[in-house]
Design an enzyme around this catalytic site. Structure first.
Site, PDB file in Angstrom:
ATOM      1  N   CYS A  15      46.867  37.529  43.492  1.00 34.41           N
ATOM      2  CA  CYS A  15      47.088  38.934  43.812  1.00 34.41           C
ATOM      3  C   CYS A  15      47.194  39.088  45.333  1.00 34.41           C
ATOM      4  CB  CYS A  15      45.938  39.787  43.277  1.00 34.41           C
ATOM      5  SG  CYS A  15      44.365  39.502  44.132  1.00 34.41           S
ATOM      6  N   HIS A  44      37.203  33.451  44.029  1.00 29.60           N
ATOM      7  CA  HIS A  44      36.482  32.886  42.891  1.00 29.60           C
ATOM      8  C   HIS A  44      37.362  31.938  42.083  1.00 29.60           C
ATOM      9  CE1 HIS A  44      33.426  36.309  43.327  1.00 29.60           C
ATOM     10  NE2 HIS A  44      32.843  35.185  43.638  1.00 29.60           N
ATOM     11  N   HIS A  76      36.180  39.271  48.460  1.00 31.03           N
ATOM     12  CA  HIS A  76      35.381  40.272  47.755  1.00 31.03           C
ATOM     13  C   HIS A  76      34.332  40.916  48.664  1.00 31.03           C
ATOM     14  CE1 HIS A  76      34.107  36.103  46.884  1.00 31.03           C
ATOM     15  NE2 HIS A  76      32.941  36.540  47.306  1.00 31.03           N
ATOM     16  N   GLU A 128      30.912  41.764  45.385  1.00 36.95           N
ATOM     17  CA  GLU A 128      31.598  43.009  45.729  1.00 36.95           C
ATOM     18  C   GLU A 128      30.657  44.196  45.588  1.00 36.95           C
ATOM     19  OE1 GLU A 128      35.170  45.889  44.058  1.00 36.95           O
ATOM     20  OE2 GLU A 128      35.338  43.728  43.709  1.00 36.95           O
ATOM     21  N   THR A 164      36.465  46.737  41.726  1.00 35.68           N
ATOM     22  CA  THR A 164      37.931  46.700  41.613  1.00 35.68           C
ATOM     23  C   THR A 164      38.447  45.950  40.393  1.00 35.68           C
ATOM     24  OG1 THR A 164      37.998  44.759  43.065  1.00 35.68           O
ATOM     25  CG2 THR A 164      38.322  46.922  44.091  1.00 35.68           C
ATOM     26  N   CYS A 192      41.553  48.136  40.896  1.00 31.41           N
ATOM     27  CA  CYS A 192      42.798  47.685  41.505  1.00 31.41           C
ATOM     28  C   CYS A 192      43.953  47.811  40.512  1.00 31.41           C
ATOM     29  CB  CYS A 192      42.630  46.226  41.945  1.00 31.41           C
ATOM     30  SG  CYS A 192      44.122  45.484  42.603  1.00 31.41           S
ATOM     31  N   ASN A 222      37.308  39.020  37.236  1.00 32.32           N
ATOM     32  CA  ASN A 222      38.538  39.536  36.626  1.00 32.32           C
ATOM     33  C   ASN A 222      39.071  38.599  35.552  1.00 32.32           C
ATOM     34  OD1 ASN A 222      41.285  38.140  37.700  1.00 32.32           O
ATOM     35  ND2 ASN A 222      39.770  38.061  39.330  1.00 32.32           N
ATOM     36  N   SER A 263      42.879  35.019  41.103  1.00 32.45           N
ATOM     37  CA  SER A 263      42.648  33.962  42.086  1.00 32.45           C
ATOM     38  C   SER A 263      43.060  32.585  41.564  1.00 32.45           C
ATOM     39  CB  SER A 263      41.168  33.950  42.495  1.00 32.45           C
ATOM     40  OG  SER A 263      40.326  33.867  41.358  1.00 32.45           O
TER      41      SER A 263
END
Length: 280
Positions: A15, A44, A76, A128, A164, A192, A222, A263
């Site tokens: 991203c 991560h 993060h 985060e 996010t 996000c 995520n 990631s």
């Protein structure tokens, strides 16, 4: 042997925030002669972190024993206390915090300054979330699910932000339930957009395949959420690398879906796709 059909989710690969953090770190490697550290992993993904270590970038969990060098703030973010400690040691700071993560911090602080009780929809202990808590310098409520809401602890004025990488469904469910216990509710949807797109695409594919493979770090929030979303629709395996893939998983399957965390590098995704298509 026939090639096994593979359906790829949209928004594969890094991203924006991850690309930015890696670019900043790459430039630091090229231009800086000092020792380079990141507080915790830069992103991560263990494979990327291992690659960075090979280039001289060391991930550390504390600053003890570090007397000089560069400290890169990961994508993060980190708590302000760590930043202050690094400054006190005379370390040079380079901020690779994702702008979308920084936005959550800024909005949380504005809510606090406006007199709202701040509630963060996120994972307790995640870097985060810890960074947000430290930034607003006040004890906030962290909710992972709506069942954690304690009416007696909810103020009359509540402001809500989200980690996010949360799911929109979970965020909306918690917000709806908070409405029952507060007089004034101010909500910022700070999930996000990239996260929402990945989750939507992964679920759509999971509905039409026989098996889903979700690729990414086991320590990635995520990616874990993507795997959970897909598991709600079809048998799903969360893997970090192609070598984890077992031929038995593919036996009798006609279509395989593949999604990846924000990631996860392209080379890992391609290795998995090639291995699946080979059927081995």
């Amino acid at each position: 042997m026939d090639i096994l059909p593979v359906i790829l989710a949209k928004n594969l690969f890094f991203c924006y925030g991850v690309k930015r953090a890696l670019k900043i770190t790459s430039n630091s490697i090229k231009t800086c002669k000092m020792s380079i550290y990141t507080f915790g992993p830069l992103i991560h993904n263990p494979q990327v972190v291992r690659d960075l270590e090979g280039k001289g970038v060391k991930a550390v969990n504390n600053l003890r024993g570090i007397k000089e060098g560069i400290l890169i703030i990961p994508a993060h973010g980190i708590a302000p206390q760590i930043i202050n400690e690094a400054k006190a040691k005379g370390l040079r700071l380079i901020d690779a915090t994702c702008p979308y993560v920084q936005r959550v911090k800024d909005l949380a602080k504005s809510l606090k300054d406006e007199g709202y009780q701040v509630i963060i929809v996120g994972d307790q202990g995640h870097p985060e979330v810890e960074g947000i808590l430290g930034f607003i310098k006040e004890k906030a409520v962290v909710l992972t699910k709506s069942s954690q809401i304690r009416p007696a602890k909810i103020a009359k004025k509540v402001g809500v932000v989200a980690q996010t990488t949360q799911t929109l469904d979970n965020f909306q469910t918690i917000v709806r339930n908070l409405l029952k216990f507060t007089k004034e509710l101010k909500v910022y949807n700070t999930i996000c957009e990239e996260t929402i797109k990945r989750q939507t695409s992964a679920r759509r594919i999971a509905k039409v395949v026989d098996l889903m493979l979700v690729i990414g770090g086991k320590n990635s929030a995520n990616t874990n959420r993507l795997a959970k979303i897909c598991q709600e629709e079809v048998k799903t395996y969360h893997i970090e690398e192609a070598k984890e893939l077992k031929a038995g998983w593919l036996k009798g399957k006609k279509r395989i879906g593949i999604a990846a965390g924000a990631s996860t590098p392209d080379w890992i995704v391609k290795e998995v796709v090639n291995k699946v298509r080979s059927g081995k």
